[in-house]
Scaffold this motif. Structure first.
Motif, PDB file in Angstrom:
ATOM      1  N   PRO A 173     -22.687 -40.522-104.257  1.00 29.03           N
ATOM      2  CA  PRO A 173     -23.490 -40.923-105.426  1.00 29.03           C
ATOM      3  C   PRO A 173     -24.521 -42.014-105.119  1.00 29.03           C
ATOM      4  O   PRO A 173     -25.520 -42.131-105.821  1.00 29.03           O
ATOM      5  CB  PRO A 173     -22.426 -41.438-106.425  1.00 29.03           C
TER       6      PRO A 173
ATOM      7  N   THR B 159     -20.978 -43.558-111.520  1.00 32.10           N
ATOM      8  CA  THR B 159     -20.493 -42.238-111.089  1.00 32.10           C
ATOM      9  C   THR B 159     -19.187 -42.379-110.309  1.00 32.10           C
ATOM     10  O   THR B 159     -18.209 -41.671-110.568  1.00 32.10           O
ATOM     11  CB  THR B 159     -21.540 -41.542-110.198  1.00 32.10           C
TER      12      THR B 159
ATOM     13  N   SER C 102     -14.857 -41.050-110.875  1.00 37.10           N
ATOM     14  CA  SER C 102     -14.385 -39.931-110.051  1.00 37.10           C
ATOM     15  C   SER C 102     -12.853 -39.944-110.006  1.00 37.10           C
ATOM     16  O   SER C 102     -12.218 -40.970-110.245  1.00 37.10           O
ATOM     17  CB  SER C 102     -15.000 -40.014-108.660  1.00 37.10           C
TER      18      SER C 102
ATOM     19  N   GLN D 240     -25.921 -47.243-111.442  1.00 29.30           N
ATOM     20  CA  GLN D 240     -25.592 -45.853-111.770  1.00 29.30           C
ATOM     21  C   GLN D 240     -24.696 -45.203-110.729  1.00 29.30           C
ATOM     22  O   GLN D 240     -23.865 -44.357-111.060  1.00 29.30           O
ATOM     23  CB  GLN D 240     -26.874 -45.033-111.993  1.00 29.30           C
ATOM     24  N   SER D 241     -24.876 -45.558-109.465  1.00 25.59           N
ATOM     25  CA  SER D 241     -23.980 -44.958-108.468  1.00 25.59           C
ATOM     26  C   SER D 241     -22.566 -45.519-108.640  1.00 25.59           C
ATOM     27  O   SER D 241     -21.578 -44.812-108.437  1.00 25.59           O
ATOM     28  CB  SER D 241     -24.505 -45.146-107.041  1.00 25.59           C
TER      29      SER D 241
ATOM     30  N   GLU E 262     -17.370 -37.642-103.632  1.00 28.81           N
ATOM     31  CA  GLU E 262     -17.162 -38.198-104.974  1.00 28.81           C
ATOM     32  C   GLU E 262     -17.398 -39.701-105.069  1.00 28.81           C
ATOM     33  O   GLU E 262     -17.762 -40.200-106.130  1.00 28.81           O
ATOM     34  CB  GLU E 262     -15.752 -37.846-105.475  1.00 28.81           C
TER      35      GLU E 262
END
Lengths: 607, 607
Positions: A579, B586, B590, B582-583, A575
């Motif tokens: 990514p 994400t 979480s 973007q990572s 998680e």
């Protein structure tokens, strides 16, 4: 200061429960002595040696460093005594052939030893580590006489070894090697030249030092096809195999380095030194690179070791040091503040270290099984088997070396960060791990070189994507079996997506490279890191699967906390860290023009 | 060894073309002397001083470090002479009020000076840098008498200053401060306690050192609301403002550190030292943190400086060192190999450094304009104006400090990587930049603390997301205007997506935090890094927009290469670095459970 404690519980979990090493050893010809009892005893004994003897020298080694005086190198206080204990314990020959005095145990056992020793004190572990490189080369390419003369004392550990490749003008690009080898009437050669960055080039730990040297014969072809390999001992062996006359090789100086200060990094001068050809003329590079895959797993250990040691230090500090209150409310109301470990952001750093240490260790042990098979194929003269396993290993080694050393460096940085400002202070030992680990992404092929080896050579040139197809098939087959298990289903779904994506990325890069050769070098680093994240994801799913089964079957009741921790860490990895693979996927497909369009002269304007 | 060259072309591009500083200065009351000619002359003069005097001491400072002997600290060879030149040049008072001997120029001019000096030699720049902290505190909270006594020699630079906050048991959590202040009959206080990590706590550069000390009055409330601020000079001022009697404060030892070795990091012992209260009782922390935003921009310079210096070193080496052939074919066929700069993977590292150095510099100069307005509001007694700009700055400073120091550290690592194994060797100076820069992510609030300040305080608690809404509105308004320009349209489209996403992320975290307070700490680091990437993207779009206009109008014909390089670097940034945002997006969403579920005792199992 982090005090090394061998993580035996985790090591045994991987060996016995995840990768079934008992069965694996039972299947190997050289595995008959590697019974579970013996393996267990060796791990315990080695762990003890590393905790009690090797580890305590880590910080003093950094403070004191190696000393150079008039060609002689003195290792830090305590190193000689510890090394003598290492020799007495027979540790150097653990996985070496019995014919030359070794214990003949599987190669993977040597890796376990290297892992523990390297985690406890990387600088110390480099002395025997470099000898292993020399031993492998002589074992594979030396004559019977050379083996008897050099391999026996090297296996004992009373002699040390080095690999002399780099010269001032070249490291990666060994085709530029200039060191000369002049043939002599007696069949020997006179070697002349300068080698730099020679680890263990000179020291006071062994009676003799056996240098394996890359040099050029007169009229050898230019470039990489004109390099031969020579044995150049510090002292020429006498008729009885003892130490004879001093040879014309000497240490000119020690490099001042960022870290690994207890490892002697030498400038070595060869001045008409007597050398002996090993392997065929002009095929020195090929000989040097045999078993390179196995050697590179050895280097990737440094990343795992850094993560482990730094995690051990940071975890203890995080439990001990009190600062602020947890955002979700006081956790230790009787204390002046809560321990660091109650802060989510600190846990993010600790769990990143844990995920890297344990996930990286799994990658090592996974690869080590392949190495055992490869060595066995070689021993049995079964070239096909040896090559088949060498190929599997060849795909994984740049991933292990490149990705695990980068991640180990990251983990070491998190460890210092947990300490706050104290992480910057030498006495706490956390910044030493950063400095020591930085070398790992540079030597034995930089991360960039590993990336080119992976994408350019192993994936595209040699197998046209086949290496990825084969490995992802294994991963996907495993993942499919996990779909029915509630605990591991999310990991399996993600793995299935990633294996498909990995193949798509490979094909797209293959097509891009047909039109534009720069596409490979442009994408290589991101491809390597992407591959690393996915491989580590596979390893975490493997661990989670075993943990889930053991919990479900009730067998794991004694280790319930351990298995739950494995599942929790897998969740964290999927998680919060995985990514990142997606940003690498995006970057690697971006146009090469964003890298290549700028003229070198337009990279900076000073006025 | 990287030889610092002041990047005047880039600095002037940002000042004159991107952020229109000439107009900005013309609008400021204190800006009448900051005419383009004067600014130009100061930049040139300061650049010269940094290139010729300060920069050349960087490596020797690291090698030699500071020496401690019986309470006295000696700075490395050459530091005292260079510092004297610094004083003679009137550099310390550049942005200080004229009333106390300063030149009264805008605050941003001081930042330009700090940038050049800090890039050339961070350790050296810390001595005057810490004095600035003390000057600000006295200026804002001192009595008229205190200002006359201390501010004048501090502004001259003949006296130095420090900030004494940290104690052995606490750094971040200053509520734990134990140092005591006992009131005396004459209105002074006796200060007793131990402070650690005190930069410039003792040295041989100035006649006197003025310590600003956090301590507790008897019966003060516990925690942060019971801390007061004191001036504790090394020598008590005599009746004529000269140096009088020695005070009871002394340096107990120097810390051994990973880097910034030429900066004296002291353990300071206060033993019934005479101190003078500054600001109101028990409000020491508030006083200390006034102007903290401006101070933190100062620290974020270190990230930009590291990227710049390391880039300068790596670029030169990449042009000079030859290794292998470019994958797209020989680039220098007459040479034994191609220069490193022809390899796409090396360019990836260099361009990452360039994008960070120039994008980071733009972030600094963008924020510095706000700081000028904030200071002006304060000077004019216009509290509303001062607060409004302080809020804008308050949102940006944790992003600058947290993100730019992390990115500067990354850039420094790329620089060493370009050198391969040579990057690890001290004489090349590249590993020093890594060691020197590591402190930047630790001191003045770790990255984790900056992240909490940003998300927890500035975004959620203080403005319920308003800070993000306001800033993204500015960005989106700019982006919309760029949509019609072919060259900048791709950047504008991306920016519009990101500004929308940034708001969505903020709202989602706000909702998550209502249910689970740990959500803030769990997401803070990723939110900070995300915010940094987007802010830097805005800066690259701003630069690209100016470059594109200048090229289109033909005005830029003399600088065509420069503008094209800006556009190419913007492209690189958007396509290869920005995907990382973007990572982070994400990861930040979480579940907190992946961080919090594991019991502290289940984080490791040794057997």
């Amino acid at each position: 200061m982090p005090v090394y404690k061998a993580p035996l519980r985790d090591m045994k979990f991987l060996l016995n429960e995840v990768f079934d090493y008992p069965k694996h050893y039972a299947s190997l010809a050289c595995g008959e002595n590697a019974t579970p009892d013996i393996v267990d005893a060796i791990l315990t004994e080695c762990g003890k040696f590393c905790e009690e003897v090797v580890g305590p020298l880590n910080q003093v080694g950094d403070e004191e460093g190696c000393k150079f005086d008039n060609g002689e190198v003195t290792t830090p206080k305590g190193f000689k005594e510890a090394y003598n204990q290492f020799v007495m314990g027979g540790w150097q020959g653990l996985s070496a052939p019995e014919a030359f005095g070794g214990q003949g145990l599987p190669a993977s056992m040597g890796l376990l030893k290297q892992e523990m020793m390297g985690t406890a004190n990387w600088s110390f572990s480099m002395y025997p580590g470099l000898s292993l490189g020399a031993m492998n080369t002589i074992y594979l390419h030396g004559s019977e006489e050379q083996k008897q003369t050099y391999l026996v004392p090297l296996t004992e550990g009373t002699w040390g070894g080095t690999m002399c490749l780099t010269e001032p003008q070249c490291g990666t690009d060994l085709g530029q090697v200039k060191t000369k080898a002049e043939p002599q009437a007696d069949g020997s050669y006179k070697i002349t030249g300068t080698k730099i960055f020679i680890s263990s080039g000179e020291h006071d730990l062994t009676e003799n030092i056996v240098h394996i040297v890359l040099a050029r014969l007169p009229d050898a072809p230019k470039g990489t096809r004109g390099i031969s390999l020579f044995i150049v001992p510090k002292f020429l062996p006498d008729a009885n195999g003892g130490v004879g006359e001093r040879n014309g090789v000497s240490c000119g100086s020690l490099e001042k380095k960022m870290g690994i200060k207890a490892s002697a990094t030498c400038v070595m001068n060869f001045d008409d030194a007597t050398g002996f050809l090993i392997g065929p003329e002009n095929q020195g590079l090929e000989c040097m690179f045999t078993f390179m895959n196995t050697a590179r797993i050895g280097t990737s250990i440094q990343g795992v070791g850094a993560a482990e040691l730094s995690y051990q230090g940071a975890l203890e500090y995080a439990k001990d040091r009190r600062s602020m209150r947890a955002l979700s409310g006081k956790k230790e109301p009787d204390q002046i503040a809560d321990s660091l470990i109650h802060h989510a952001d600190v846990r993010r750093m600790l769990l990143t270290q844990k995920a890297i240490a344990e996930g990286g260790r799994a990658m090592l042990y996974y690869a080590a099984r392949l190495a055992d098979h490869m060595v066995e194929g070689h021993e049995q003269g079964d070239t096909k088997k040896a090559e088949s396993y060498d190929d599997k290993l060849g795909f994984l080694t740049p991933i292990l070396k490149g990705f695990l050393t980068e991640m180990g460096f990251e983990a070491a940085n998190h460890g210092a960060q947990v300490f706050g400002g104290h992480g910057y202070i030498r006495e706490h030992g956390m910044e030493q791990i950063i400095r020591d680990t930085k070398i790992a992404v540079l030597y034995e092929g930089t991360t960039g070189i590993q990336a080119l080896d992976l994408l350019g050579r192993k994936v595209l040139l040699m197998t046209q994507g086949g290496a990825v197809r084969e490995f992802t098939l294994t991963v996907a087959n495993f993942a499919r079996k996990q779909l029915t298990n509630k605990r591991t289903r999310p990991f399996a779904l993600e793995l299935l997506k990633l294996t498909a994506q990995w193949n798509v990325l490979t094909v797209r890069l293959m097509l891009a490279a047909r039109k534009d050769r720069d596409a490979i070098s442009a994408a290589a680093y991101d491809f390597l890191m992407y591959s690393g994240y996915v491989t580590m994801a596979y390893m975490w799913a493997r661990q989670a699967s075993v943990a889930a089964s053991s919990l479900a079957s009730g067998e794991g009741s004694e280790s319930e906390e351990f298995y739950n921790a494995k599942l929790a860490t897998a969740e964290f990895y999927y998680e919060r860290l995985l990514p990142r693979a997606q940003s690498h996927a995006t970057s690697m497909l971006s146009p090469t023009s964003n890298l290549m369009q700028l003229d070198a002269e337009a990279m900076a304007f000073t006025s």
